[in-house]
Scaffold this motif. Structure first.
Motif, PDB file in Angstrom:
ATOM      1  N   TYR A  59      -3.620   3.439  -1.889  1.00 32.41           N
ATOM      2  CA  TYR A  59      -3.348   2.691  -3.109  1.00 32.41           C
ATOM      3  C   TYR A  59      -2.855   1.297  -2.739  1.00 32.41           C
ATOM      4  CZ  TYR A  59      -3.183   7.088  -5.810  1.00 32.41           C
ATOM      5  OH  TYR A  59      -3.466   8.278  -6.412  1.00 32.41           O
ATOM      6  N   VAL A  60      -3.180   0.314  -3.558  1.00 29.24           N
ATOM      7  CA  VAL A  60      -2.536  -0.993  -3.504  1.00 29.24           C
ATOM      8  C   VAL A  60      -1.777  -1.135  -4.811  1.00 29.24           C
ATOM      9  CG1 VAL A  60      -2.820  -3.480  -3.322  1.00 29.24           C
ATOM     10  CG2 VAL A  60      -4.349  -1.951  -2.050  1.00 29.24           C
ATOM     11  N   ASP A  61      -0.453  -1.266  -4.700  1.00 30.74           N
ATOM     12  CA  ASP A  61       0.424  -1.253  -5.861  1.00 30.74           C
ATOM     13  C   ASP A  61       1.078  -2.610  -6.026  1.00 30.74           C
ATOM     14  OD1 ASP A  61       2.248  -0.416  -7.887  1.00 30.74           O
ATOM     15  OD2 ASP A  61       3.767  -0.099  -6.352  1.00 30.74           O
ATOM     16  N   ASP A  62       1.052  -3.125  -7.252  1.00 28.66           N
ATOM     17  CA  ASP A  62       1.735  -4.374  -7.531  1.00 28.66           C
ATOM     18  C   ASP A  62       3.182  -4.071  -7.904  1.00 28.66           C
ATOM     19  OD1 ASP A  62       2.500  -6.854  -9.370  1.00 28.66           O
ATOM     20  OD2 ASP A  62       0.826  -7.435  -8.095  1.00 28.66           O
TER      21      ASP A  62
ATOM     22  N   SER B 266       0.826  -1.203   0.000  1.00 25.21           N
ATOM     23  CA  SER B 266       0.000   0.000   0.000  1.00 25.21           C
ATOM     24  C   SER B 266       0.861   1.253   0.000  1.00 25.21           C
ATOM     25  CB  SER B 266      -0.921   0.028   1.225  1.00 25.21           C
ATOM     26  OG  SER B 266      -1.919  -0.967   1.137  1.00 25.21           O
ATOM     27  N   VAL B 267       0.355   2.274  -0.657  1.00 26.81           N
ATOM     28  CA  VAL B 267       0.889   3.624  -0.576  1.00 26.81           C
ATOM     29  C   VAL B 267      -0.225   4.486   0.006  1.00 26.81           C
ATOM     30  CG1 VAL B 267       1.793   5.597  -1.854  1.00 26.81           C
ATOM     31  CG2 VAL B 267       2.391   3.276  -2.550  1.00 26.81           C
ATOM     32  N   LEU B 268       0.052   5.144   1.130  1.00 24.40           N
ATOM     33  CA  LEU B 268      -0.959   5.886   1.870  1.00 24.40           C
ATOM     34  C   LEU B 268      -0.782   7.377   1.631  1.00 24.40           C
ATOM     35  CD1 LEU B 268      -0.556   3.906   5.219  1.00 24.40           C
ATOM     36  CD2 LEU B 268      -2.195   3.436   3.380  1.00 24.40           C
ATOM     37  N   ILE B 269      -1.850   8.061   1.252  1.00 25.61           N
ATOM     38  CA  ILE B 269      -1.811   9.500   0.975  1.00 25.61           C
ATOM     39  C   ILE B 269      -2.840  10.170   1.883  1.00 25.61           C
ATOM     40  CG2 ILE B 269      -1.841  11.266  -0.801  1.00 25.61           C
ATOM     41  CD1 ILE B 269       0.038   9.081  -1.564  1.00 25.61           C
ATOM     42  N   LEU B 270      -2.368  10.981   2.841  1.00 25.44           N
ATOM     43  CA  LEU B 270      -3.223  11.610   3.847  1.00 25.44           C
ATOM     44  C   LEU B 270      -3.298  13.110   3.598  1.00 25.44           C
ATOM     45  CD1 LEU B 270      -4.813  11.387   6.573  1.00 25.44           C
ATOM     46  CD2 LEU B 270      -2.609  11.763   7.715  1.00 25.44           C
TER      47      LEU B 270
END
Length: 755
Positions: free
Chosen positions: A332-335, A250-254
């Motif tokens: 986001y869930v990134d492969d 995951s990529v977290l954007i707050l």
């Protein structure tokens, strides 16, 4: 190396001024005090009036009853330029001083961690720090975001879209327009690249009346996501966060979703099995500021020492965010290995319900759905997951599963071969396609992550937030649908989660507004139906819009999936030329392919245009300072050059490993003047999938409908049959239609210097 966030920068301590002692006359002090009291009262009244007016107009608050309709929207990440480079870092050459290190991964994560356009493989982090830019200024890789808006009011609505720099929240650009009553608009944020530059930003949309909105971002690598606007709240829950689970993280954007003031967010990760706290840390945010974390890289927070692996070699669990003011978050869930990406939003805890509806789930050896169910309370809940086949019959994997979810915990059911179930699940996934409804003894939030696999590896990803009862609706808008456009076509998934039959009416229009489909689709209780826009017999290649109305609340999903039914002609490719050696000469190149012929146009946009310059295409990037000409181009005279090349393989040239360079003759100012890497162009073979809920125009009920059977609604006299879910996409005849603008879009005249 991850970019510094607000929490990693020490802030100065503000101390009140020391009191100064002085002997002054008493009477003047009393008089001054009286005047100050009068002035203070007047000022307080005036400020109260001004602030009240400002808050009711400039910063309206979205309705909490329904997540998709409001007047203030937050998009924690938007992109303004669709550009990507394949770069070579010279560890010991002119750039870095060392051996060559090729950067060629399709990793979405490092679009933000390193700003290199998703090209840095994870093992390359150490050799790249510190380093000079591998491309000229402004040539990092980013995606392109389009915000889709539906005006369901009876009058015009004025929209304002603002983007803010992530690191400090400073204003970077603005666009917007007017949307007529009952109309839709799609705002392509690449129009902001001249104001804001090519980058990623925090985005905010405000409107003068209630609208519905979502955002789509697609990267040149092929990755694509669609998300509902992130609903702001002081207590948020993201049901699914992954750290190196299989090939995904995951990529977290707050985002600070309380404009006008700074705030602090408290981030917490709990053990999904027990609910025990595992990670907790604060994050201060200034006005409009963004914080972001790449969970696969920032091991001090998300590493195995703090988040012990619990599924497929990595960690999966729920994430909570709380704060004194409103916040918004995208996960986001990134492969790691492929261009696949998916987007989920954290929803407010008060949006949790005892029922969650997932209109589409599937399972099989070719991929499937990972269901995430998070407990929104601190008490254990009993949950039942019921699977329904497309005809509404009880069927599945098995048809019903019962779960006990700890307080603050979560459960995961993996219908794909990914092996990510918690609690663990035995056996291979059974072929299944249908829907699921989760009921629980307490409030829950759910989400779905779907993958498609080829040869056992993930080829595409899509994710969506589940529907609570109030997220269902009897009226939906789909502002943009596609048939074989931008490498994808749209699928609409209609699901009836209620106990009574439903009749859904679908209308589809092409880009000129001409009706292309008008059909009634009967849905039995629990049934779902897939409408493939590419299979509608009268819908042309291109874009359009659609609407769905029903006599009972439905859940409607919008998928975009790879469509290889036709050959996609390459589009003109525009990219900047940046100055070299402080020449102050910048320009723009446009490559226009036509079969094996390529037209190359160069225009100088900044700096001297008086002297002629030599131009060339070279078989290396701008890092090679002495590269020979692969294709000599016409001289730049009067600031312009135009060349036609023949027998050119455009895709081989546009691979991120070629560049256009301008040079002056010998002398004091001779040599390299300007250079631009030709961006990488990729095709339908890497197009990712995306999924998002259609824009619900009315809030749903407090509970699932349980009314008795209703009679079918007669279809309109002129209908277009909707194909069955098994319909396949055949070759399509290109019938391109010019697309008229859906709204009046304005841009301010001011321009920010880039560089």
């Amino acid at each position: 190396m991850p970019r510094p966030t607000a929490s990693s920068t020490a802030r100065p301590t503000v101390r009140p001024n020391a009191r100064r002692t002085a002997l002054v006359p008493v009477i003047p002090i009393l008089a001054l005090a009286a005047l100050l009291a009068i002035f203070s009262t007047a000022l307080s009244t005036a400020l109260s009036t001004v602030l009240s007016t400002a808050l009711s107009t400039a910063l309206p608050i979205a309705r909490t009853a329904h997540a998709q309709t409001g007047t203030a929207w937050f998009f924690p990440e938007v992109h303004t330029d669709n550009i990507r480079y394949g770069l070579v870092a010279n560890g010991g050459g002119s750039e870095n001083g060392g051996g060559d290190l090729t950067l060629g991964s399709d990793d979405l994560v490092h679009r933000r961690t390193l700003g290199l356009g998703g090209l840095a493989p994870r093992h390359a982090l150490a050799p790249l720090a510190p380093h000079r830019p591998l491309a000229p200024l402004g040539q990092e890789g980013y995606g392109k975001t389009v915000i889709e808006v539906m005006n369901d009011t009876g009058g015009d609505v004025t929209t304002s879209i603002r983007v803010f720099a992530k690191f400090d929240g400073s204003a970077a650009g603005r666009t917007g327009g007017t949307i007529g009553a009952g109309r839709v608009a799609a705002y392509d944020l690449s129009v902001l690249s001249n104001q804001a530059g090519a980058s990623s930003f925090g985005g905010e949309l405000t409107t003068t009346d209630y609208v519905a909105a979502l955002a789509r971002t697609r990267w040149p690598s092929g990755a694509g996501v669609a998300i509902e606007s992130a609903p702001g709240g002081r207590a948020l829950l993201l049901p699914l966060m992954a750290v190196n689970v299989g090939s995904q993280s995951s990529v977290l954007i707050l985002q600070n979703a309380a404009p006008g003031s700074g705030t602090q967010a408290d981030i917490k990760i709990n053990d999904p099995k027990t609910g025990a706290p595992l990670v907790a840390f604060p994050e201060p945010l200034d006005d409009h500021q963004i914080a972001e974390w790449d969970t696969s890289v920032e091991t001090n927070l998300f590493g195995p020492e703090t988040l012990a692996p619990n599924a497929a070699g990595g960690f999966i669990g729920p994430l909570r965010i709380t704060g004194p003011r409103s916040l918004a978050l995208i996960g986001y869930v990134d492969d790691h290995a492929n261009p696949g990406a998916a987007g989920l939003v954290a929803r407010p805890i008060d949006a949790a319900a005892t029922v969650q509806v997932l209109p589409r789930v599937r399972g099989g050896p070719d991929g499937g759905t990972l269901l995430a169910v998070a407990n929104a309370t601190d008490k254990a809940v009993q949950a039942t997951v019921r699977f329904f086949a497309e005809d509404g019959s009880s069927a599945g994997v098995p048809a019903e599963r019962k779960l006990t979810i700890a307080g603050l915990g979560a459960a995961y059911i993996d219908l794909s071969p990914g092996g990510r179930s918690i609690p663990p699940d035995a056996g291979a996934p059974a072929p299944f396609r249908g829907s699921a409804v989760v009921t629980a003894s307490g409030a829950i939030l759910a989400a779905a992550l779907e993958d498609w696999r080829v040869g056992g590896k993930v080829d595409a990803l899509a994710g969506y937030n589940a529907f609570g009862p109030k997220d269902l609706s009897t009226r939906f808008s789909i502002p943009v649908i596609r048939r074989a456009t931008d490498f994808v076509s749209t699928d609409l998934v209609l699901h009836n989660p209620g106990a009574a039959p439903a009749n859904a009416r679908l209308k589809a229009y092409d880009s000129t507004g001409q009706g292309r489909a008008d059909s009634v689709i009967p849905l039995a209780p629990g049934a779902s139906h897939v409408v493939e826009i590419a299979a509608l017999p009268d819908f042309p290649i291109g874009t359009g819009r659609a609407s769905v109305e029903s006599d009972t609340p439905l859940g409607v999903l919008v998928y975009e999936r790879r469509d290889a039914s036709r050959t996609y002609p390459p589009k003109p490719l525009t990219f900047p030329l940046e100055d070299e050696r402080n020449s102050m000469v910048k320009g723009q190149a446009v490559l226009t392919p036509d079969g094996t012929t390529l037209r190359v146009n160069i225009t100088i946009t900044e700096g001297s245009t008086g002297a002629s310059m030599t131009a060339q295409i070279q078989a290396t990037t701008c890092s090679d300072e002495d590269a020979a000409a692969l294709y000599p181009l016409s001289e730049v005279i009067g600031g312009r050059s135009s060349t036609t090349l023949t027998d050119i393989d455009f895709r081989a040239l546009a691979n991120g490993q070629h560049a256009i360079r301008l040079l002056r003759g010998t002398g004091r100012f001779g040599g390299r003047v300007s250079c631009g890497i030709i961006p990488q162009v990729r095709g339908v073979e890497v197009a990712d999938a995306s999924a998002v809920g259609a824009l619900a125009l009315d809030p749903g009920p407090d509970a699932l409908p349980t009314a008795g059977p209703i009679g079918p609604t007669a279809p309109p006299s002129a209908t277009t049959a909707v194909p069955s879910p098994s319909a396949t996409r055949g070759p399509a005849t290109p019938t391109f239609v010019a697309e008229e603008p859906a709204g009046k879009i304005f841009l301010p005249i001011s321009r920010r210097n880039e560089g």
